[in-house]
Design a protein around this motif. Sequence first.
Motif, PDB file in Angstrom:
ATOM      1  N   ALA A 116      11.564  47.299  23.047  1.00 20.18           N
ATOM      2  CA  ALA A 116      12.540  48.390  23.147  1.00 20.18           C
ATOM      3  C   ALA A 116      11.783  49.684  23.419  1.00 20.18           C
ATOM      4  O   ALA A 116      10.629  49.852  23.011  1.00 20.18           O
ATOM      5  CB  ALA A 116      13.339  48.499  21.852  1.00 20.18           C
ATOM      6  N   VAL A 117      12.432  50.595  24.125  1.00 20.83           N
ATOM      7  CA  VAL A 117      11.832  51.877  24.471  1.00 20.83           C
ATOM      8  C   VAL A 117      12.667  52.986  23.852  1.00 20.83           C
ATOM      9  O   VAL A 117      13.896  52.956  23.896  1.00 20.83           O
ATOM     10  CB  VAL A 117      11.773  52.059  26.008  1.00 20.83           C
ATOM     11  CG1 VAL A 117      11.175  53.398  26.380  1.00 20.83           C
ATOM     12  CG2 VAL A 117      10.979  50.929  26.649  1.00 20.83           C
ATOM     13  N   SER A 118      11.988  53.972  23.276  1.00 18.23           N
ATOM     14  CA  SER A 118      12.682  55.085  22.644  1.00 18.23           C
ATOM     15  C   SER A 118      13.354  55.974  23.681  1.00 18.23           C
ATOM     16  O   SER A 118      13.009  55.947  24.867  1.00 18.23           O
ATOM     17  CB  SER A 118      11.695  55.937  21.838  1.00 18.23           C
ATOM     18  OG  SER A 118      10.858  56.686  22.718  1.00 18.23           O
ATOM     19  N   SER A 119      14.296  56.760  23.215  1.00 21.64           N
ATOM     20  CA  SER A 119      14.817  57.843  24.050  1.00 21.64           C
ATOM     21  C   SER A 119      13.667  58.800  24.303  1.00 21.64           C
ATOM     22  O   SER A 119      12.710  58.860  23.524  1.00 21.64           O
ATOM     23  CB  SER A 119      15.930  58.590  23.311  1.00 21.64           C
ATOM     24  OG  SER A 119      16.966  57.709  22.973  1.00 21.64           O
ATOM     25  N   SER A 120      13.777  59.575  25.353  1.00 22.02           N
ATOM     26  CA  SER A 120      12.698  60.499  25.708  1.00 22.02           C
ATOM     27  C   SER A 120      12.491  61.561  24.636  1.00 22.02           C
ATOM     28  O   SER A 120      13.443  62.105  24.092  1.00 22.02           O
ATOM     29  CB  SER A 120      13.014  61.193  27.025  1.00 22.02           C
ATOM     30  OG  SER A 120      13.040  60.252  28.064  1.00 22.02           O
ATOM     31  N   ILE A 121      11.223  61.824  24.365  1.00 24.21           N
ATOM     32  CA  ILE A 121      10.820  62.893  23.453  1.00 24.21           C
ATOM     33  C   ILE A 121      10.237  63.992  24.330  1.00 24.21           C
ATOM     34  O   ILE A 121       9.231  63.782  25.009  1.00 24.21           O
ATOM     35  CB  ILE A 121       9.782  62.384  22.435  1.00 24.21           C
ATOM     36  CG1 ILE A 121      10.397  61.277  21.571  1.00 24.21           C
ATOM     37  CG2 ILE A 121       9.242  63.531  21.595  1.00 24.21           C
ATOM     38  CD1 ILE A 121       9.405  60.538  20.690  1.00 24.21           C
ATOM     39  N   LEU A 122      10.897  65.139  24.349  1.00 27.51           N
ATOM     40  CA  LEU A 122      10.476  66.220  25.236  1.00 27.51           C
ATOM     41  C   LEU A 122       9.334  67.018  24.627  1.00 27.51           C
ATOM     42  O   LEU A 122       9.377  67.399  23.459  1.00 27.51           O
ATOM     43  CB  LEU A 122      11.651  67.143  25.524  1.00 27.51           C
ATOM     44  CG  LEU A 122      12.850  66.491  26.205  1.00 27.51           C
ATOM     45  CD1 LEU A 122      13.977  67.504  26.357  1.00 27.51           C
ATOM     46  CD2 LEU A 122      12.474  65.895  27.550  1.00 27.51           C
TER      47      LEU A 122
END
Length: 168
Positions: free
Chosen positions: A86-92
């Motif tokens: 699984a891949v996380s939502s983007s962390i800006l």
Amino acid sequence: MPQAFVIEAIMIAIYGQLLHPDKPVNYIVPYTSIMELYEFAESQEPLMNDSVEEREVRERIKALIDYLEEPLNKKKIQRCLQMPWAVSSSILFTDHVQLSVVNAMDNAYYGESFDPIETELILSALRKEVPLLTDQFEMIHRMIEAKVPVQVYDIEDFSYALEGTSTV
């Protein structure tokens, strides 16, 4: 869409220029390399040859750890740990830089030639079909010898890699 690269978390701390690219970038980072940041932060062994650089890198490691532990970022990371790959939502990080954490799994496919984190980097690049960015010349050489079907760039060639890759 930002250009994507698989990279170790420590590389982002060591190479500050990676946080200031000319184009939008998404760094895909295996979770185990984030955990490795804690080991580097606690280690007494020098990370850099120069004492000024050593202090700066350690400060950037701590800043990166602190940023990833902020509640929203931590929550994004924890969500991706529920399932393998699984891949996380983007962390800006900045207007041009975002980070995605992947819950990579070392399946030992490349286990004889590569350590577990290197294997996770390779498998992440294969799964996401994006280039790998590293400063480890020996790893690049081993990847070529093993005919690993992943495009790999030395961090010194980061500007060239930005020009030569497609968006993901």
